[in-house]
Scaffold this active site. Structure first.
Site, mmCIF file in Angstrom:
data_model
loop_
_atom_site.group_PDB
_atom_site.id
_atom_site.type_symbol
_atom_site.label_atom_id
_atom_site.label_comp_id
_atom_site.label_asym_id
_atom_site.label_seq_id
_atom_site.Cartn_x
_atom_site.Cartn_y
_atom_site.Cartn_z
ATOM 1 C CB CYS B 86 -2.664 -5.795 -3.994
ATOM 2 S SG CYS B 86 -3.962 -4.779 -4.400
ATOM 3 C CG HIS B 203 -1.940 -3.838 0.364
ATOM 4 N ND1 HIS B 203 -0.889 -3.972 -0.426
ATOM 5 C CD2 HIS B 203 -3.036 -3.495 -0.351
ATOM 6 C CE1 HIS B 203 -1.755 -3.589 -1.820
ATOM 7 N NE2 HIS B 203 -2.889 -3.521 -1.682
ATOM 8 C CD GLU B 205 2.036 -4.679 1.414
ATOM 9 O OE1 GLU B 205 1.487 -5.655 1.908
ATOM 10 O OE2 GLU B 205 1.583 -4.252 0.212
#
Lengths: 80, 230
Positions: B86, B203, B205
């Site tokens: 990002c 993302h 994660e």
């Protein structure tokens, strides 16, 4: 010595903010507005007194930081 | 595998990243404030998402010029791995570590939603937890994720097989409907020629535990856990 750096997205790079501004102007009744492009102006106060040197210095700043030359073009004007 | 997360002021996704790395590697990554980021001995450096320096001037522009970038460049030069997610991806393009730039989303809206990513190559340290052509879901949260590069650069990226991930439908079709931010050629993530630097907008994660709603992103971190810089 003052320098003014004008930064615009390069021709061919989509400018959705400019498009949105154009649509808003049409909404306000400004029917004659064609394409709208937006950018930014950065004003610099420089200690350099030689206009040519000041311009070269501001151009180097633009290349290194003020503009991203992958997507943006810039123009430096020296103002008195 | 030793990982470190570099934190600039305004970065706000470092804890999500730490949770994902910790879960896959079994050890907490080093949290490195940009002013004293010692990257010695790290296999992987991650620049997480957020709004470094308030996105002033351009997203990532200020962080790309910060002294910490010199240490990050040295880490890459000695063969270390680098992941930018990002804002981290934006920083890597601004720093010239990856080509192109991230423009304002084509629809102007900040996009906070899930997307689907098709794995374009699965023979890299970042992506070998997936199969080539596999699709996984990932949350995204960005206002400036519209990947742009000139045609010559895009042709080179494709010619050298450096596109890692593309926006696709859940069925794996790379189409305009799946390309929410308008990215050139649906590009969501790219690799450096060395295959040791990857940047992506979404993302992974944030999808590494059933409690988060899924584990689609976990294979990426499990793959990274196996890393070791020779």
């Amino acid at each position: 010595m003052k320098a003014e750096v004008t930064i615009m997205l390069k021709a061919g790079v989509l400018d959705p903010q400019g498009k949105a501004i154009g649509q808003a102007l049409h909404g306000l009744g400004f029917a004659g507005v064609g394409e709208v492009r937006q950018g930014k102006i950065i004003q610099l106060e420089l200690s350099e007194t030689d206009p040519a040197k000041a311009k070269a210095e501001a151009e180097e700043m633009a290349r290194k930081l003020l503009a991203n030359t992958v997507i943006e073009s810039f123009k430096v004007e020296i103002k008195a | 595998m030793k990982a470190g997360i570099v934190v600039f002021p305004g970065i706000n996704r470092e804890r999500d990243m730490a949770i994902a790395l910790h879960a896959s590697t079994g050890r907490a990554p080093a949290m490195l404030w940009h002013k004293n980021a010692d990257l010695t001995g790290l296999d992987l450096v991650v620049i997480p998402g957020g709004f470094s320096y308030g996105d002033y001037l351009r997203c990532g522009a200020m962080a790309a010029q910060s002294p910490a970038m010199a240490a990050i460049r040295a880490h890459v030069a000695r063969g270390g791995y680098l992941l930018g997610v990002c804002n981290g991806f934006q920083i890597l393009t601004e720093a010239g570590l990856l080509p192109g730039a991230l423009l304002r989303n084509a629809g102007l809206r900040f996009l906070s939603m899930d997307c689907h990513l098709r794995v374009e190559r699965a023979d890299t340290a970042f992506t070998n937890g997936y199969r080539a052509g596999e699709v996984f879901r990932a949350p995204m949260a960005h206002g400036d994720g519209n990947y742009f590069a000139d045609d010559a650069t895009l042709d080179r990226l494709e010619g050298e097989n450096l596109v890692a991930l593309r926006y696709a439908t859940a069925e794996g079709v790379v189409s305009p409907e799946a390309n929410f931010n308008g990215a050139a050629r649906n590009i969501a993530g790219i690799l450096s020629p060395s295959l040791r630097v990857m940047g992506l907008m979404p993302h992974p994660e944030d999808l590494v535990d059933p409690l988060m709603g899924g584990t689609d992103g976990k294979p990426l971190f499990d793959a990274l856990a196996a890393l070791e810089v020779a």
